[in-house]
Design a protein around this motif. Structure first.
Motif, PDB file in Angstrom:
ATOM      1  N   ASP A 190      12.025  -6.164 121.614  1.00  0.00           N
ATOM      2  CA  ASP A 190      12.868  -4.772 122.223  1.00  0.00           C
ATOM      3  C   ASP A 190      11.342  -4.043 122.808  1.00  0.00           C
ATOM      4  OD1 ASP A 190      14.134  -4.176 119.740  1.00  0.00           O
ATOM      5  OD2 ASP A 190      12.619  -3.468 118.185  1.00  0.00           O
ATOM      6  N   GLY A 191      11.669  -3.479 123.643  1.00  0.00           N
ATOM      7  CA  GLY A 191      10.721  -2.559 125.056  1.00  0.00           C
ATOM      8  C   GLY A 191      11.372  -3.346 126.494  1.00  0.00           C
ATOM      9  N   GLU A 192      10.796  -2.169 127.261  1.00  0.00           N
ATOM     10  CA  GLU A 192      11.325  -2.745 128.733  1.00  0.00           C
ATOM     11  C   GLU A 192      10.545  -3.779 129.287  1.00  0.00           C
ATOM     12  OE1 GLU A 192       9.510   0.355 130.904  1.00  0.00           O
ATOM     13  OE2 GLU A 192      11.390   1.898 130.299  1.00  0.00           O
ATOM     14  N   THR A 193       9.908  -4.737 128.755  1.00  0.00           N
ATOM     15  CA  THR A 193       9.147  -6.057 128.994  1.00  0.00           C
ATOM     16  C   THR A 193       9.671  -7.293 128.232  1.00  0.00           C
ATOM     17  OG1 THR A 193       7.249  -4.894 130.460  1.00  0.00           O
ATOM     18  CG2 THR A 193       7.089  -6.799 130.311  1.00  0.00           C
ATOM     19  N   LEU A 194       9.704  -8.316 128.904  1.00  0.00           N
ATOM     20  CA  LEU A 194      10.101  -9.369 127.880  1.00  0.00           C
ATOM     21  C   LEU A 194       9.167 -10.746 128.613  1.00  0.00           C
ATOM     22  CD1 LEU A 194      11.891 -11.451 125.914  1.00  0.00           C
ATOM     23  CD2 LEU A 194      13.150 -12.207 127.469  1.00  0.00           C
ATOM     24  N   THR A 195       7.906 -10.486 127.861  1.00  0.00           N
ATOM     25  CA  THR A 195       6.957 -11.931 128.465  1.00  0.00           C
ATOM     26  C   THR A 195       6.887 -12.629 127.265  1.00  0.00           C
ATOM     27  OG1 THR A 195       5.547  -9.753 129.259  1.00  0.00           O
ATOM     28  CG2 THR A 195       4.754 -11.828 129.108  1.00  0.00           C
ATOM     29  N   ILE A 196       7.313 -14.066 128.013  1.00  0.00           N
ATOM     30  CA  ILE A 196       6.995 -15.234 127.253  1.00  0.00           C
ATOM     31  C   ILE A 196       5.824 -15.984 128.125  1.00  0.00           C
ATOM     32  CG2 ILE A 196       9.185 -17.052 127.469  1.00  0.00           C
ATOM     33  CD1 ILE A 196      11.013 -16.182 127.536  1.00  0.00           C
ATOM     34  N   THR A 197       5.832 -17.314 127.350  1.00  0.00           N
ATOM     35  CA  THR A 197       4.259 -17.562 127.148  1.00  0.00           C
ATOM     36  C   THR A 197       4.714 -18.778 127.332  1.00  0.00           C
ATOM     37  OG1 THR A 197       3.146 -17.227 125.302  1.00  0.00           O
ATOM     38  CG2 THR A 197       2.309 -15.995 126.805  1.00  0.00           C
ATOM     39  N   LYS A 198       4.083 -19.082 128.609  1.00  0.00           N
ATOM     40  CA  LYS A 198       4.505 -21.209 128.360  1.00  0.00           C
ATOM     41  C   LYS A 198       5.996 -21.252 128.318  1.00  0.00           C
ATOM     42  CE  LYS A 198      -0.166 -22.591 126.360  1.00  0.00           C
ATOM     43  NZ  LYS A 198      -0.789 -23.013 125.659  1.00  0.00           N
ATOM     44  N   VAL A 199       6.931 -20.868 129.259  1.00  0.00           N
ATOM     45  CA  VAL A 199       7.766 -21.082 128.828  1.00  0.00           C
ATOM     46  C   VAL A 199       8.166 -22.287 129.205  1.00  0.00           C
ATOM     47  CG1 VAL A 199       8.180 -20.970 131.438  1.00  0.00           C
ATOM     48  CG2 VAL A 199      10.425 -19.840 130.346  1.00  0.00           C
ATOM     49  N   SER A 200       9.545 -22.388 128.659  1.00  0.00           N
ATOM     50  CA  SER A 200      10.030 -23.819 128.026  1.00  0.00           C
ATOM     51  C   SER A 200      12.059 -23.977 129.061  1.00  0.00           C
ATOM     52  CB  SER A 200      10.060 -24.293 127.315  1.00  0.00           C
ATOM     53  OG  SER A 200      10.917 -24.408 126.914  1.00  0.00           O
ATOM     54  N   ARG A 201      12.030 -25.594 129.241  1.00  0.00           N
ATOM     55  CA  ARG A 201      13.091 -25.276 129.638  1.00  0.00           C
ATOM     56  C   ARG A 201      14.604 -24.739 128.589  1.00  0.00           C
ATOM     57  NH1 ARG A 201      12.210 -31.505 129.718  1.00  0.00           N
ATOM     58  NH2 ARG A 201      10.840 -31.313 130.633  1.00  0.00           N
ATOM     59  N   LEU A 202      14.067 -24.590 127.469  1.00  0.00           N
ATOM     60  CA  LEU A 202      14.418 -24.676 126.440  1.00  0.00           C
ATOM     61  C   LEU A 202      15.064 -22.561 126.027  1.00  0.00           C
ATOM     62  CD1 LEU A 202      13.104 -26.213 122.908  1.00  0.00           C
ATOM     63  CD2 LEU A 202      16.000 -26.871 124.870  1.00  0.00           C
ATOM     64  N   HIS A 203      14.195 -22.283 127.876  1.00  0.00           N
ATOM     65  CA  HIS A 203      14.213 -20.849 126.918  1.00  0.00           C
ATOM     66  C   HIS A 203      15.368 -20.314 128.899  1.00  0.00           C
ATOM     67  CE1 HIS A 203       9.861 -20.348 125.253  1.00  0.00           C
ATOM     68  NE2 HIS A 203      10.794 -19.122 124.361  1.00  0.00           N
ATOM     69  N   MET A 204      15.526 -21.070 129.070  1.00  0.00           N
ATOM     70  CA  MET A 204      16.591 -21.560 130.785  1.00  0.00           C
ATOM     71  C   MET A 204      17.914 -21.366 130.036  1.00  0.00           C
ATOM     72  SD  MET A 204      17.641 -24.004 133.139  1.00  0.00           S
ATOM     73  CE  MET A 204      16.605 -25.030 132.986  1.00  0.00           C
ATOM     74  N   GLY A 205      18.524 -19.816 130.613  1.00  0.00           N
ATOM     75  CA  GLY A 205      19.799 -19.316 130.439  1.00  0.00           C
ATOM     76  C   GLY A 205      19.723 -17.677 130.974  1.00  0.00           C
ATOM     77  N   ALA A 206      21.310 -17.129 130.505  1.00  0.00           N
ATOM     78  CA  ALA A 206      21.048 -15.950 131.141  1.00  0.00           C
ATOM     79  C   ALA A 206      20.413 -14.571 129.883  1.00  0.00           C
ATOM     80  CB  ALA A 206      22.241 -15.582 131.480  1.00  0.00           C
ATOM     81  N   TYR A 207      19.657 -13.299 130.546  1.00  0.00           N
ATOM     82  CA  TYR A 207      19.591 -12.994 129.324  1.00  0.00           C
ATOM     83  C   TYR A 207      20.299 -10.737 129.575  1.00  0.00           C
ATOM     84  CZ  TYR A 207      15.942 -16.174 127.857  1.00  0.00           C
ATOM     85  OH  TYR A 207      15.514 -17.552 127.194  1.00  0.00           O
ATOM     86  N   LEU A 208      20.569 -10.348 128.625  1.00  0.00           N
ATOM     87  CA  LEU A 208      21.007  -9.282 128.731  1.00  0.00           C
ATOM     88  C   LEU A 208      19.908  -8.075 128.483  1.00  0.00           C
ATOM     89  CD1 LEU A 208      24.199  -9.462 127.423  1.00  0.00           C
ATOM     90  CD2 LEU A 208      23.478  -9.343 130.216  1.00  0.00           C
ATOM     91  N   CYS A 209      19.365  -7.036 129.894  1.00  0.00           N
ATOM     92  CA  CYS A 209      18.650  -5.885 128.962  1.00  0.00           C
ATOM     93  C   CYS A 209      19.603  -4.870 128.891  1.00  0.00           C
ATOM     94  CB  CYS A 209      17.723  -5.662 130.221  1.00  0.00           C
ATOM     95  SG  CYS A 209      17.581  -3.839 130.790  1.00  0.00           S
ATOM     96  N   ILE A 210      19.819  -4.777 127.601  1.00  0.00           N
ATOM     97  CA  ILE A 210      20.552  -3.171 126.882  1.00  0.00           C
ATOM     98  C   ILE A 210      19.818  -1.529 126.939  1.00  0.00           C
ATOM     99  CG2 ILE A 210      22.412  -2.763 125.600  1.00  0.00           C
ATOM    100  CD1 ILE A 210      22.400  -6.098 124.678  1.00  0.00           C
ATOM    101  N   ALA A 211      20.616  -1.285 127.479  1.00  0.00           N
ATOM    102  CA  ALA A 211      19.819  -0.139 127.576  1.00  0.00           C
ATOM    103  C   ALA A 211      20.361   1.164 126.609  1.00  0.00           C
ATOM    104  CB  ALA A 211      20.271   0.631 129.163  1.00  0.00           C
ATOM    105  N   SER A 212      20.335   2.047 125.238  1.00  0.00           N
ATOM    106  CA  SER A 212      20.844   2.601 125.330  1.00  0.00           C
ATOM    107  C   SER A 212      20.397   4.024 124.132  1.00  0.00           C
ATOM    108  CB  SER A 212      21.451   1.890 123.432  1.00  0.00           C
ATOM    109  OG  SER A 212      20.459   1.625 123.202  1.00  0.00           O
ATOM    110  N   ASN A 213      20.733   5.786 124.240  1.00  0.00           N
ATOM    111  CA  ASN A 213      20.324   6.204 123.970  1.00  0.00           C
ATOM    112  C   ASN A 213      20.664   6.959 123.596  1.00  0.00           C
ATOM    113  OD1 ASN A 213      22.056   8.039 125.780  1.00  0.00           O
ATOM    114  ND2 ASN A 213      20.337   8.262 126.383  1.00  0.00           N
ATOM    115  N   GLY A 214      22.271   6.825 122.558  1.00  0.00           N
ATOM    116  CA  GLY A 214      22.871   7.512 121.580  1.00  0.00           C
ATOM    117  C   GLY A 214      24.268   8.248 123.003  1.00  0.00           C
ATOM    118  N   VAL A 215      24.113   8.324 123.691  1.00  0.00           N
ATOM    119  CA  VAL A 215      25.110   8.827 124.677  1.00  0.00           C
ATOM    120  C   VAL A 215      25.684   7.961 125.208  1.00  0.00           C
ATOM    121  CG1 VAL A 215      25.655  10.407 126.405  1.00  0.00           C
ATOM    122  CG2 VAL A 215      23.120  10.899 125.246  1.00  0.00           C
ATOM    123  N   PRO A 216      27.284   7.364 124.953  1.00  0.00           N
ATOM    124  CA  PRO A 216      27.507   6.375 125.880  1.00  0.00           C
ATOM    125  C   PRO A 216      28.068   6.845 126.821  1.00  0.00           C
ATOM    126  CG  PRO A 216      29.291   7.626 124.231  1.00  0.00           C
ATOM    127  CD  PRO A 216      28.118   8.479 123.539  1.00  0.00           C
TER     128      PRO A 216
END
Length: 364
Positions: A190-216
């Motif tokens: 949860d939250g606007e910032t995704l902070t990963i410490t000591k990133v590894s090759r296993l973190h490699m990939g596509a990430y989705l930032c999803i925003a919603s507020n109950g209004v489609p």
């Protein structure tokens, strides 16, 4: 009435305003006064849609109805007349009982309280709230783009979103898999910032930032995280055995990003050139890719004495290089292979001597 023909009209003295609309009545007999049948219902509208506020008054008689914007003290309409110069606002009515305020293509500035007034003395009114909601949107210039980082470093992906109510933002992997988030295996952060410490090759990939507020509709943005690291190499079998005449395949596994250049050499250091396009070629080198993993395969056809020895697989990228060695040893041919070889030799001998019968040697 010229003073009432713009949005700057003030409600500082609402009683005076209503006296301007029509003469007041001061009778204490309630039966002579109009009455509101129902409250002005609060309305929620998505930005860009049309809004309708309704005011229902019975026994209006000679009194008049006005619509007023409460927070700006702006007169919108008096009786049958539109006072505001806002072209998006209009009025409709039914039998002097139902009075409807129409707001076309609602904007966020329209959010607020609206009052339906009747010019009695004292003035009577009902208020309703117009809530304007806005679906979420990603603020691109405040949101991270695709990122390339070195393995072992810290990385922060940021996603800013706007909307009303304020959007809720979360992160997840596009493939839906859990990932290590600072020591915990999680599927969502949860939250606007995704902070990963000591990133590894296993973190490699596509990430989705999803925003919603109950209004489609909800909205998302795809961000690629690429993790750079020098090549690493593993060998399933460092010792391979083969008999003369056999085909054998040597195998190395590599990991690297950026993608590595992979090749094979002999124990003399000569680079092995793949001859897969040549019929009967000695060597065939072929890679198999799976993300940052590569499988190096070297097929050696029709093994001879000279083929036994050491083979080296090498992987290089801009961050470094590595290699591994596989030893190819001779092993005794199985009986079936020996029989086949002997049969071929004997048949060739028979043909040279001009014999037509076929000789099948005994298995030793």
């Amino acid at each position: 009435m010229n003073d009432l023909s713009s949005d700057s009209c003030s409600m500082a003295a609402p009683v005076l305003l209503l006296l301007l609309i029509a003469g007041s009545a001061t009778s204490s007999d309630e039966s002579l006064f109009p009455r509101f049948v129902e409250p002005v219902t609060n309305v929620t509208v998505t930005v860009g849609r049309d809004a309708l506020l309704a005011c229902v008054v019975e026994d209006l008689r000679g009194y008049k109805v006005a619509w007023v914007r409460v927070d700006t003290q702006t007169i919108l309409s008096i009786h049958h007349n539109i006072i505001t110069q806002n072209p998006r606002i209009s009025l409709s009515y039914n039998d002097h009982r139902s009075w409807y305020l129409h707001i076309k293509s609602v904007q966020e500035v329209d959010r607020g309280w609206y009052m339906c007034q009747v010019n009695t003395d004292p003035m009577r009114s009902r208020k309703g709230y117009l809530q304007v909601v806005v679906p979420p949107s990603i603020i691109d210039n405040m949101t991270s783009t695709d990122m390339v980082v070195r393995e072992g470093s810290d990385v922060s992906l940021v996603c800013r979103a706007s909307g009303y109510p304020e959007p809720y933002v979360m992160w997840r992997r596009e493939d839906g898999q859990d990932f290590n988030y600072n020591g915990e295996s999680v599927s969502v952060v949860d939250g606007e910032t995704l902070t990963i410490t000591k990133v590894s090759r296993l973190h490699m990939g596509a990430y989705l930032c999803i925003a919603s507020n109950g209004v489609p509709p909800s909205i998302s943005k795809r961000i690629m995280l690429m993790v750079q690291f020098p090549p690493m190499l593993s060998i399933p079998n460092q010792l391979e055995g083969a008999y003369i005449g056999q085909d054998v395949t040597l195998e190395c596994h590599t990991e690297a990003y950026p993608s590595s250049i992979n090749y094979w050499t002999t124990d003399r250091g000569d680079m092995i050139i793949s001859e897969m396009e040549i019929v009967g070629g000695k060597y065939e080198a072929f890679p198999m890719d799976s993300g940052y993993n590569k499988f190096m395969m070297l097929k050696i056809r029709n093994i001879t004495k000279e083929d036994f020895g050491f083979y080296k697989c090498i992987a290089k990228n801009s961050l470094g290089e590595t290699d591994g060695i596989i030893k190819l040893d001779e092993i005794p041919a199985p009986p079936s292979a020996f029989t086949t070889q002997k049969t071929v030799i004997d048949n060739q001998t028979i043909k040279k001597k001009g014999h037509h019968e076929v000789f099948w040697p005994m298995t030793p």
